[in-house]
Scaffold this active site. Structure first.
Site, PDB file in Angstrom:
ATOM      1  N   SER A  39       7.010   8.737  22.300  1.00  0.00           N
ATOM      2  CA  SER A  39       6.116   9.973  22.468  1.00  0.00           C
ATOM      3  C   SER A  39       6.124  11.007  23.104  1.00  0.00           C
ATOM      4  O   SER A  39       5.658  12.076  22.988  1.00  0.00           O
ATOM      5  CB  SER A  39       4.633   9.103  22.587  1.00  0.00           C
ATOM      6  OG  SER A  39       4.324   8.575  23.967  1.00  0.00           O
ATOM      7  N   GLU A  48       0.762  -1.189   0.021  1.00  0.00           N
ATOM      8  CA  GLU A  48      -0.093   0.193   0.032  1.00  0.00           C
ATOM      9  C   GLU A  48       0.950   1.326   0.010  1.00  0.00           C
ATOM     10  O   GLU A  48       0.386   2.166   0.141  1.00  0.00           O
ATOM     11  CB  GLU A  48      -1.029  -0.112   1.227  1.00  0.00           C
ATOM     12  CG  GLU A  48      -1.918  -1.141   1.250  1.00  0.00           C
ATOM     13  CD  GLU A  48      -3.064  -0.967   2.272  1.00  0.00           C
ATOM     14  OE1 GLU A  48      -3.998  -0.636   2.144  1.00  0.00           O
ATOM     15  OE2 GLU A  48      -2.822  -1.844   3.348  1.00  0.00           O
ATOM     16  N   LYS A  60      23.920   4.501  15.323  1.00  0.00           N
ATOM     17  CA  LYS A  60      23.358   4.957  14.112  1.00  0.00           C
ATOM     18  C   LYS A  60      22.483   3.803  13.473  1.00  0.00           C
ATOM     19  O   LYS A  60      23.047   2.450  13.685  1.00  0.00           O
ATOM     20  CB  LYS A  60      24.338   5.481  13.270  1.00  0.00           C
ATOM     21  CG  LYS A  60      24.835   6.960  13.654  1.00  0.00           C
ATOM     22  CD  LYS A  60      25.891   7.405  12.596  1.00  0.00           C
ATOM     23  CE  LYS A  60      26.336   8.767  13.232  1.00  0.00           C
ATOM     24  NZ  LYS A  60      27.064   9.619  12.165  1.00  0.00           N
TER      25      LYS A  60
END
Length: 342
Positions: free
Chosen positions: A319, A220, A303
């Site tokens: 968050s 998608e 990294k």
């Protein structure tokens, strides 16, 4: 001496009688020496990579040659081509070198879309300089300098010439529809895409040339040029995978098996098996990633490029802090069998 590939097909020419595209319904990878020898005797081929324009009267002899090699598909095509007014072309590639002609370029793209060769399995260097920008229309391929005249001719006949796109690469399904696939918007899969058995490409999904899926996948999002996606891996809506065509990138990006690239996420490193990138998170090679142990405690920073090709990873963004975090992916992605059914 072995031959790399052989194909008989039709060609489209412009008004200068130069080939601008070619269609090969049944290309052969690694044809037998006997078949190449017989076809060489018919067409005058001796050695090297060649594009040979075929006269219709040769078709009968070519059909016999293919029948002798138990290749009924090409034999039937050659028999039908004998009555065609379209230009016919035979391409023989002794070696897998950079394409030197339009017909050679089209053959290589079709070898990938026929699933005879996987992405990165062919030398495609310079193909952008070989192929023409073409108007792909309801009347076939038209060279751009001729488009205006053809549009006027159509209008004077009371017809409409519909231009679907202007591009070097046509849509795959005008040449090949691989078995076991579902493609909601066919314009979003280019010729030269490798679409694996069981893949579904939804309306906003995209697969570029020299890229694709190995098997069952739900696409998608965007699979850019050069990217290969493993069996059982899903590309979420709006997700993007870096290719090697823009920005001078040379790293080959792959995704392993049973992984998930969440909706609107992005990937710029090779990803291993059973990995997940949460929705909306874009991972690039230089992204600073906080590693978490099995108890969720900090275990250092790396990294993202240092995590390339490693399995069982979950990438998420904290968050509260916005920091990218990585921890063990405790549950592999399970495909929805009803959703993926073709």
């Amino acid at each position: 001496m072995s031959t790399f590939a052989l194909a008989l097909g039709t060609a489209t020419k412009n008004r200068d009688q130069k080939i601008i595209e070619a269609f090969f319904p049944n290309p052969i990878l690694n044809p037998s020496d006997d078949l190449v020898s017989v076809i060489g005797a018919i067409t005058g081929y001796e050695q090297g990579n060649q594009v040979i324009e075929i006269k219709a009267e040769m078709s009968e002899y070519l059909a016999a040659a293919f029948n002798g090699a138990n290749d009924s598909a090409n034999a039937d095509f050659a028999t039908a081509a004998e009555k065609s007014s379209q230009p016919l072309v035979l391409v023989i590639l002794a070696t897998d070198d950079a394409p030197q002609s339009v017909a050679e370029g089209y053959l290589k793209l079709q070898l990938i879309s026929h699933r005879l060769v996987k992405p990165h399995g062919l030398v495609l260097d310079g193909i952008f300089g070989i192929l023409h920008n073409i108007a792909w229309t309801n009347k076939g391929a038209i060279d751009l300098p001729e488009l205006s005249d053809r549009q006027i001719e159509a209008r004077l006949k009371g017809e409409t010439l519909t231009v679907d796109c202007v591009d070097k690469f046509p849509k795959m399904v005008d040449y090949i529809v691989p078995s076991g696939v579902r493609i909601a918007d066919t314009s979003r899969v280019r010729l030269g895409a490798h679409v694996g058995q069981g893949t579904t490409v939804m309306h906003e999904g995209f697969i570029n040339f020299n890229a694709g899926t190995a098997g069952v996948s739900m696409v998608e999002g965007r699979i850019s040029a050069g990217v290969m996606v493993g069996e059982g891996t899903d590309i979420g809506g709006g997700a993007s995978i870096m290719g090697t065509l823009s920005g001078g990138g040379k790293m080959v990006i792959t995704i392993g098996e049973n992984s998930l690239l969440g909706a609107n996420a992005g990937l710029g490193i090779p990803l291993g098996n059973r990995c997940t990138i949460e929705s909306g998170l874009y991972i690039t090679a230089g992204s600073k990633v906080k590693m978490l142990d099995n108890e969720g405690k900090e275990a250092g920073y790396v990294k993202a490029r240092e995590l390339a090709n490693k399995d069982d990873l979950l990438f998420r963004r904290n968050s509260m802090t916005g920091q990218i975090e990585c921890l063990a992916n405790k549950s592999a992605v399970e495909l929805n069998s009803m959703l993926h059914s073709n």
